[in-house]
Design an enzyme around this catalytic site. Structure first.
Site, PDB file in Angstrom:
ATOM      1  N   ASN A 193       0.826  -1.211   0.000  1.00  0.00           N
ATOM      2  CA  ASN A 193       0.000   0.000   0.000  1.00  0.00           C
ATOM      3  C   ASN A 193       0.860   1.261   0.000  1.00  0.00           C
ATOM      4  OD1 ASN A 193      -2.352  -1.489   0.062  1.00  0.00           O
ATOM      5  ND2 ASN A 193      -2.752  -1.179   2.243  1.00  0.00           N
ATOM      6  N   ARG A 213     -11.130  -4.651 -13.766  1.00  0.00           N
ATOM      7  CA  ARG A 213      -9.982  -5.464 -13.338  1.00  0.00           C
ATOM      8  C   ARG A 213     -10.407  -6.924 -13.435  1.00  0.00           C
ATOM      9  NH1 ARG A 213      -6.414  -1.859 -10.892  1.00  0.00           N
ATOM     10  NH2 ARG A 213      -7.363  -0.123  -9.760  1.00  0.00           N
ATOM     11  N   ARG A 267      -5.645   1.551 -12.950  1.00  0.00           N
ATOM     12  CA  ARG A 267      -4.259   1.728 -12.495  1.00  0.00           C
ATOM     13  C   ARG A 267      -3.624   0.425 -12.008  1.00  0.00           C
ATOM     14  NH1 ARG A 267      -4.603   6.052  -8.913  1.00  0.00           N
ATOM     15  NH2 ARG A 267      -4.121   7.522 -10.566  1.00  0.00           N
ATOM     16  N   HIS A 287     -15.888   2.598 -14.667  1.00  0.00           N
ATOM     17  CA  HIS A 287     -15.719   1.849 -13.427  1.00  0.00           C
ATOM     18  C   HIS A 287     -16.952   1.004 -13.120  1.00  0.00           C
ATOM     19  CE1 HIS A 287     -15.061   1.713  -8.884  1.00  0.00           C
ATOM     20  NE2 HIS A 287     -13.923   1.264  -9.364  1.00  0.00           N
ATOM     21  N   TYR A 316     -12.402 -10.072  -1.588  1.00  0.00           N
ATOM     22  CA  TYR A 316     -13.109  -8.806  -1.392  1.00  0.00           C
ATOM     23  C   TYR A 316     -14.573  -9.086  -1.077  1.00  0.00           C
ATOM     24  CZ  TYR A 316      -9.218  -6.495  -3.924  1.00  0.00           C
ATOM     25  OH  TYR A 316      -7.997  -6.043  -4.332  1.00  0.00           O
ATOM     26  N   ARG A 320     -14.415   2.192   4.711  1.00  0.00           N
ATOM     27  CA  ARG A 320     -13.249   1.353   4.964  1.00  0.00           C
ATOM     28  C   ARG A 320     -11.958   2.156   5.012  1.00  0.00           C
ATOM     29  NH1 ARG A 320     -11.822  -1.340   0.039  1.00  0.00           N
ATOM     30  NH2 ARG A 320     -10.131   0.157  -0.137  1.00  0.00           N
ATOM     31  N   HIS A 329     -15.416  -4.020   0.310  1.00  0.00           N
ATOM     32  CA  HIS A 329     -15.419  -3.371  -1.002  1.00  0.00           C
ATOM     33  C   HIS A 329     -16.811  -3.004  -1.500  1.00  0.00           C
ATOM     34  CE1 HIS A 329     -14.415  -3.184  -5.446  1.00  0.00           C
ATOM     35  NE2 HIS A 329     -13.417  -2.491  -4.931  1.00  0.00           N
TER      36      HIS A 329
END
Length: 709
Positions: A48, A379, A409, A439, A472, A568, A596
């Protein structure tokens, strides 16, 4: 009284993110977690931080270089002020992280018979083995890089581990001559740790850089090694593409990806043993400030612990495996399309299996009645079964349209590979809208049934990724509602054509309309309170940064609306301030699975409404991404989502409370309180529901004794 829009009423985005990573780091200390899971949290925390520096810190540094030094629109901190505060906070965080490694995790590993040895802890037999291993496996791969007038400082790739070496010729040079300088890159193609024989049946490991340093003199015959120490450079890895001027977006992004490892340096990590003079030399070459240097007592780049935690034979040091359950509404059903046509179906991952989503696309690919499949991909996994099914659908003659978001990304390269394969298979692949990231998570299947055309839709809060669906927490919904199907068709037509944004039946979308939809929903709760009726908002998301939405929540709090936010990660809202946010509570759950899902609840005077979305309450989601918000209309599913929210707000194991100061405090269990870990409760409920439904289905299939005549 201060206006609601005052800098003291907000938390800086970057500092809030660091607070989130500190919560992740705390899980490495938490002895309630198995030891190898704590190692994973260490690796996640380190990874991270890498991304934070490559993107967020890099962006702030770019502002300074361009002389912009923009102020944060909420806290009014300049880019320079933010960089200074980030440096102070991260230096403290890194010191604490490595303190956890050396004082807590290493002793715990030793108690399990697992030893990470330094060069000083090796016995003669181990040294002999490593010398042989070095010459056979490591030495042939190494490339020493001399640095002098004819050899400038090399462009060392982003996040690679290197050894800086100072050398003195054994002959023909005066002792007063400055030492020679060289760099040896630690090869990423070799395993980061090497197992060697340990005493008394214990397992012993040595890090690759330790072995290289132990025998590094072999690379420089005729020279004495004066000093050597590891260092690691983090570089700007953000991608900037002129989409308006790009003739081929895929080609432009491929070009930019090649530059990622060569971006400007933003952080230098060095071994604590490195001399100040050598640190200064590196810092000067990399054009970094003093606060950009992090001196570390321990191994650089702890992300290797993720792989180490997967070592076999240590099941007792990991969380017990969970088996995602068959969603209750699919048990005993033989035809997926018929099942969806009867009712809306909710899937709660990872507690319930992602397999029905994969099956949905596979079934559509092979079904002769299916005419078209349309899907967005943000993704996907490395060997995505969904992408393979889409390719097969095109080969089977279906009309297949796939929006592959190339700008996701750090997944750009993966998505480029899949985009090319889909195009080769005959799919119509598009790369989204200029200036926007798509997205949204949506799949549309168009099927001929008799004389009718029926549209089946899957919508989700998470990606079409079968791997992350096991890690997730996300919620998806299948529906065959005609108005949802019409919205889905309009959505894809809007993406692929030149049509103006349509008038939606049920959807709200970004960048046009979604933010206003949320503002209207908040204002409606304010109106209820002003009319003497209770107001209530519960919103679960990954991050909250949008200033307009925060101010709307402040207005709602002042009107008497009771607000619970489950955020979160980043939260720029400051709760619990008198006359500002005293009716707002902010919780964050950090546990085994990454929270998520995005769920939004509004009491609406008793006519409760619940929505799921791909979007967080971040400005980027509202103005620079294509997002979908959709309502959950079926009563039993609305009740289920309310249960999810209520159970998370009752969590007293993994929940943190955001204090007015901007710090987080772990929720403490009261005396006699029953521990409530919401994630494990959801799994237990999924197992119980699946078992109960399976039993009922099995009993219904038992032949009954016919009655006697």
């Amino acid at each position: 009284m201060q206006p609601l829009d005052h800098k003291s009423h907000f938390i800086n985005r970057e500092l809030s993110w660091l607070a989130f990573n500190e919560r992740v780091a705390s899980e490495a200390i938490n002895t309630a977690n198995p030891l190898f899971e704590r190692l994973k949290f260490m690796a996640i925390c380190a990874s991270n931080l890498d991304e934070f520096f490559m993107v967020r810190v890099a962006g702030l540094k770019d502002q300074l270089k361009l002389g912009m030094d923009r102020r944060d629109d909420k806290t009014q901190m300049s880019a320079g002020q933010q960089l200074l505060e980030i440096s102070k906070r991260v230096h403290t965080d890194v010191e604490r992280l490595y303190g956890t490694w050396s004082r807590t995790l290493l002793p715990a590993l030793r108690r399990e018979g697992i030893h990470f040895l330094t060069s000083k802890q090796l016995n003669s037999q181990q040294q002999a083995y490593l010398e042989s291993y070095y010459h056979e496996h490591i030495f042939p791969v190494l490339t020493p890089l001399a640095i002098d007038a004819s050899h400038p400082f090399p462009m060392l790739a982003n996040r690679t581990l290197n050894v800086a070496v100072l050398l003195q010729p054994l002959e023909s040079h005066s002792e007063v001559d400055p030492p020679l300088f060289a760099v040896v890159q630690v090869p990423s193609v070799l395993p980061r740790y090497i197992e060697i024989s340990g005493a008394h049946h214990k397992r012993a490991f040595v890090l690759l850089e330790t072995v290289i340093q132990l025998f590094i003199h072999a690379l420089f015959p005729g020279h004495a090694v004066v000093e050597q120490a590891c260092f690691r450079i983090t570089r700007n890895a953000d991608i900037n593409v002129d989409e308006e001027g790009a003739e081929d977006l895929l080609e432009e992004i491929e070009k930019e990806l090649k530059k990622r490892n060569r971006g400007a340096a933003v952080r230098l990590e060095v071994e604590q043993s490195m001399s100040p003079e050598l640190v200064e030399t590196l810092r000067d070459w990399l054009e970094l400030e003093h606060e950009d240097v992090y001196s570390i007592l321990g191994p650089l780049d702890l992300t290797f612990l993720m792989r180490f935690a997967a070592e076999p034979e240590y099941a007792h040091l990991r969380f017990p495996p969970i088996s995602p359950q068959i969603p209750r509404d699919f048990i005993g059903e033989s035809n997926l399309f018929d099942t969806i046509a009867k009712k809306d179906i909710l899937l709660f991952h990872p507690y319930e299996s992602f397999d029905p989503v994969v099956h949905f696309v596979n079934l559509a690919a092979n079904d002769p009645q299916v005419l078209a499949i349309k899907q967005t991909l943000y993704r996907v996994s490395g060997n995505s079964p969904i992408v393979l099914a889409l390719a097969r659908a095109a080969e089977n003659g279906k009309q297949v349209t796939v929006l592959v978001e190339l700008k996701a990304r750090f997944d750009e390269e993966n998505n480029i590979v899949w985009a090319k394969k889909l195009e080769e298979a005959g799919c119509h692949v598009i790369y989204g809208l200029v200036g926007l990231k798509t997205h949204s998570k949506i799949t549309l299947v168009v099927r001929r049934e008799g004389d009718n055309i029926v549209r089946y839709v899957h919508l989700s809060t998470g990606n079409y990724n079968d791997n992350t669906a096991k890690l997730y927490t996300d919620i998806g919904m299948f529906t065959a509602r005609a108005d949802f199907g019409e919205d889905a068709s309009l959505f894809f037509n809007h993406l692929t054509g030149f049509a103006d944004p349509p008038a939606w039946n049920q959807f709200a979308t970004a960048p046009l309309g979604l933010k206003q939809k949320f503002l209207d929903l908040i204002d409606r709760e304010i109106e209820h309170c002003n009319a003497g009726r209770p107001g209530r908002i519960i919103a679960k998301m990954n991050a909250l940064t949008d200033k307009d939405l925060i101010l709307a929540l402040y207005r709602a709090s002042n009107a008497g609306v009771e607000i619970d936010l489950l955020v979160r990660g980043i939260c720029c809202l400051r709760p619990g301030l008198a006359n500002v946010s005293e009716n707002i509570r902010v919780s964050s759950i950090v546990g085994r699975f990454l929270e998520h899902s995005r769920i939004y609840y509004f009491y609406n005077g008793g006519n409760e409404e619940l929505f799921l979305a791909s979007a967080d309450w971040m400005t980027r989601n509202m103005v620079s991404r294509v997002e979908i918000l959709f309502p959950v209309l079926q009563e039993n599913l609305k009740e289920r989502l309310q249960h999810v929210l209520n159970l998370q707000l009752a969590d007293n194991v993994n929940r943190w409370l955001l204090l007015p100061s901007g710090r987080y405090q772990k929720v403490a269990q009261g005396t006699g309180d029953t521990p409530c870990a919401s994630q494990m409760r959801f799994y237990a409920e999924a197992r119980g529901a699946a078992d109960k439904t399976a039993r009922a289905v099995a009993e219904s299939m038992i032949p009954r004794t016919p009655p006697r005549l």
